[in-house]
Design a protein around this motif. Structure first.
Motif, PDB file in Angstrom:
ATOM      1  N   ALA A  37      -0.245  20.733  -9.046  1.00 44.74           N
ATOM      2  CA  ALA A  37      -1.154  20.497  -7.918  1.00 44.74           C
ATOM      3  C   ALA A  37      -2.556  20.115  -8.385  1.00 44.74           C
ATOM      4  N   ARG A  38      -3.032  20.736  -9.455  1.00 43.33           N
ATOM      5  CA  ARG A  38      -4.383  20.425  -9.932  1.00 43.33           C
ATOM      6  C   ARG A  38      -4.458  19.011 -10.492  1.00 43.33           C
ATOM      7  N   CYS A  39      -3.404  18.576 -11.178  1.00 43.94           N
ATOM      8  CA  CYS A  39      -3.385  17.185 -11.661  1.00 43.94           C
ATOM      9  C   CYS A  39      -3.452  16.230 -10.474  1.00 43.94           C
ATOM     10  N   ILE A  40      -2.659  16.506  -9.463  1.00 49.78           N
ATOM     11  CA  ILE A  40      -2.632  15.639  -8.282  1.00 49.78           C
ATOM     12  C   ILE A  40      -3.994  15.623  -7.605  1.00 49.78           C
ATOM     13  N   GLU A  41      -4.632  16.811  -7.474  1.00 50.51           N
ATOM     14  CA  GLU A  41      -5.974  16.882  -6.898  1.00 50.51           C
ATOM     15  C   GLU A  41      -6.970  16.028  -7.681  1.00 50.51           C
ATOM     16  N   GLU A  42      -6.773  15.967  -9.000  1.00 52.02           N
ATOM     17  CA  GLU A  42      -7.663  15.200  -9.870  1.00 52.02           C
ATOM     18  C   GLU A  42      -7.266  13.727  -9.971  1.00 52.02           C
ATOM     19  N   GLY A  43      -6.191  13.343  -9.266  1.00 52.14           N
ATOM     20  CA  GLY A  43      -5.750  11.958  -9.263  1.00 52.14           C
ATOM     21  C   GLY A  43      -4.873  11.572 -10.435  1.00 52.14           C
ATOM     22  N   HIS A  44      -4.255  12.574 -11.076  1.00 49.53           N
ATOM     23  CA  HIS A  44      -3.409  12.311 -12.241  1.00 49.53           C
ATOM     24  C   HIS A  44      -1.952  12.649 -11.946  1.00 49.53           C
ATOM     25  N   HIS A  45      -1.070  11.928 -12.582  1.00 52.03           N
ATOM     26  CA  HIS A  45       0.371  12.215 -12.508  1.00 52.03           C
ATOM     27  C   HIS A  45       0.960  12.134 -13.909  1.00 52.03           C
ATOM     28  N   ASP A  46       0.143  12.443 -14.908  1.00 53.60           N
ATOM     29  CA  ASP A  46       0.527  12.234 -16.306  1.00 53.60           C
ATOM     30  C   ASP A  46       0.850  13.529 -17.050  1.00 53.60           C
ATOM     31  N   TRP A  47       1.299  14.546 -16.312  1.00 56.00           N
ATOM     32  CA  TRP A  47       1.665  15.781 -17.006  1.00 56.00           C
ATOM     33  C   TRP A  47       2.939  15.555 -17.815  1.00 56.00           C
ATOM     34  N   VAL A  48       3.103  16.379 -18.866  1.00 55.04           N
ATOM     35  CA  VAL A  48       4.243  16.248 -19.766  1.00 55.04           C
ATOM     36  C   VAL A  48       5.364  17.190 -19.333  1.00 55.04           C
ATOM     37  N   HIS A  49       5.056  18.480 -19.247  1.00 50.29           N
ATOM     38  CA  HIS A  49       6.024  19.488 -18.803  1.00 50.29           C
ATOM     39  C   HIS A  49       5.329  20.440 -17.848  1.00 50.29           C
ATOM     40  N   LEU A  50       6.121  21.123 -17.040  1.00 46.58           N
ATOM     41  CA  LEU A  50       5.565  22.049 -16.062  1.00 46.58           C
ATOM     42  C   LEU A  50       5.965  23.478 -16.386  1.00 46.58           C
ATOM     43  N   ARG A  51       5.056  24.392 -16.070  1.00 45.00           N
ATOM     44  CA  ARG A  51       5.253  25.821 -16.279  1.00 45.00           C
ATOM     45  C   ARG A  51       4.938  26.552 -14.983  1.00 45.00           C
ATOM     46  N   MET A  52       5.571  27.722 -14.793  1.00 46.07           N
ATOM     47  CA  MET A  52       5.346  28.494 -13.573  1.00 46.07           C
ATOM     48  C   MET A  52       4.871  29.898 -13.924  1.00 46.07           C
ATOM     49  N   CYS A  53       3.802  30.336 -13.305  1.00 46.09           N
ATOM     50  CA  CYS A  53       3.273  31.681 -13.470  1.00 46.09           C
ATOM     51  C   CYS A  53       4.248  32.667 -12.831  1.00 46.09           C
ATOM     52  N   LEU A  54       4.608  33.723 -13.563  1.00 44.34           N
ATOM     53  CA  LEU A  54       5.552  34.699 -13.022  1.00 44.34           C
ATOM     54  C   LEU A  54       4.875  35.802 -12.230  1.00 44.34           C
ATOM     55  N   ASP A  55       3.546  35.752 -12.102  1.00 41.01           N
ATOM     56  CA  ASP A  55       2.851  36.679 -11.200  1.00 41.01           C
ATOM     57  C   ASP A  55       2.724  36.097  -9.797  1.00 41.01           C
ATOM     58  N   CYS A  56       2.352  34.815  -9.716  1.00 42.81           N
ATOM     59  CA  CYS A  56       2.048  34.242  -8.403  1.00 42.81           C
ATOM     60  C   CYS A  56       2.846  32.995  -8.051  1.00 42.81           C
ATOM     61  N   GLY A  57       3.598  32.453  -8.999  1.00 39.59           N
ATOM     62  CA  GLY A  57       4.401  31.264  -8.723  1.00 39.59           C
ATOM     63  C   GLY A  57       3.676  29.946  -8.873  1.00 39.59           C
ATOM     64  N   ASN A  58       2.417  29.972  -9.311  1.00 38.82           N
ATOM     65  CA  ASN A  58       1.674  28.728  -9.516  1.00 38.82           C
ATOM     66  C   ASN A  58       2.392  27.852 -10.536  1.00 38.82           C
ATOM     67  N   VAL A  59       2.580  26.582 -10.203  1.00 43.36           N
ATOM     68  CA  VAL A  59       3.189  25.618 -11.125  1.00 43.36           C
ATOM     69  C   VAL A  59       2.071  24.723 -11.653  1.00 43.36           C
ATOM     70  N   CYS A 118       0.705  22.205 -15.382  1.00 38.75           N
ATOM     71  CA  CYS A 118       1.122  21.451 -16.568  1.00 38.75           C
ATOM     72  C   CYS A 118       0.865  22.221 -17.859  1.00 38.75           C
ATOM     73  N   CYS A 119       1.651  21.874 -18.861  1.00 39.06           N
ATOM     74  CA  CYS A 119       1.612  22.548 -20.163  1.00 39.06           C
ATOM     75  C   CYS A 119       0.446  22.060 -21.024  1.00 39.06           C
ATOM     76  N   ASP A 120       0.305  22.673 -22.199  1.00 40.88           N
ATOM     77  CA  ASP A 120      -0.779  22.308 -23.109  1.00 40.88           C
ATOM     78  C   ASP A 120      -0.599  20.943 -23.760  1.00 40.88           C
ATOM     79  N   SER A 121       0.592  20.369 -23.684  1.00 46.67           N
ATOM     80  CA  SER A 121       0.790  19.006 -24.178  1.00 46.67           C
ATOM     81  C   SER A 121       0.318  17.974 -23.156  1.00 46.67           C
ATOM     82  N   SER A 122       0.009  18.418 -21.965  1.00 47.14           N
ATOM     83  CA  SER A 122      -0.486  17.553 -20.894  1.00 47.14           C
ATOM     84  C   SER A 122      -2.013  17.475 -20.970  1.00 47.14           C
ATOM     85  N   PRO A 123      -2.586  16.370 -20.525  1.00 42.07           N
ATOM     86  CA  PRO A 123      -4.047  16.229 -20.590  1.00 42.07           C
ATOM     87  C   PRO A 123      -4.806  17.351 -19.866  1.00 42.07           C
ATOM     88  N   GLY A 124      -4.298  17.815 -18.721  1.00 41.11           N
ATOM     89  CA  GLY A 124      -5.025  18.817 -17.945  1.00 41.11           C
ATOM     90  C   GLY A 124      -4.895  20.236 -18.451  1.00 41.11           C
TER      91      GLY A 124
END
Length: 85
Positions: A21-43, A45-51
């Motif tokens: 969601a933060r990449c999309i808010e910033e106008g980017h769609h260039d994430w590499v992989h996605l991760r999900m927080c197991l406390d709140c479910g936030n999805v 991008c990973c550290d290999s992604s620009p954001g």
């Protein structure tokens, strides 16, 4: 190493629509992989992604454990202890 954060982390259902969601808010769609927080479910991008929004989420919230939501991957990562589980 025994990580109590990984031991205590629950499991949340993976959303059917996956995006950083933060990449999309910033106008980017260039994430590499996605991760999900197991406390709140936030999805995010990973550290290999620009954001690097999954790490940013940990720094902002202190939520210690995330998991990969990539197809076929079920591993978890503890940011506190820097341990894969």
């Amino acid at each position: 190493m025994n990580c109590t954060h990984l031991d205590r982390a629950g499991d949340l259902p993976v959303p059917s629509q996956l995006s950083c969601a933060r990449c999309i808010e910033e106008g980017h769609h260039d994430w590499v992989h996605l991760r999900m927080c197991l406390d709140c479910g936030n999805v995010a991008c990973c550290d290999s992604s620009p954001g690097q929004h999954a790490s940013a989420h940990y720094k902002e919230t202190g939520h210690p454990v995330m998991r990969s939501v990539e197809p076929g991957e079920e591993w978890r990562w503890c940011f506190v202890d820097e341990v894969l589980g």
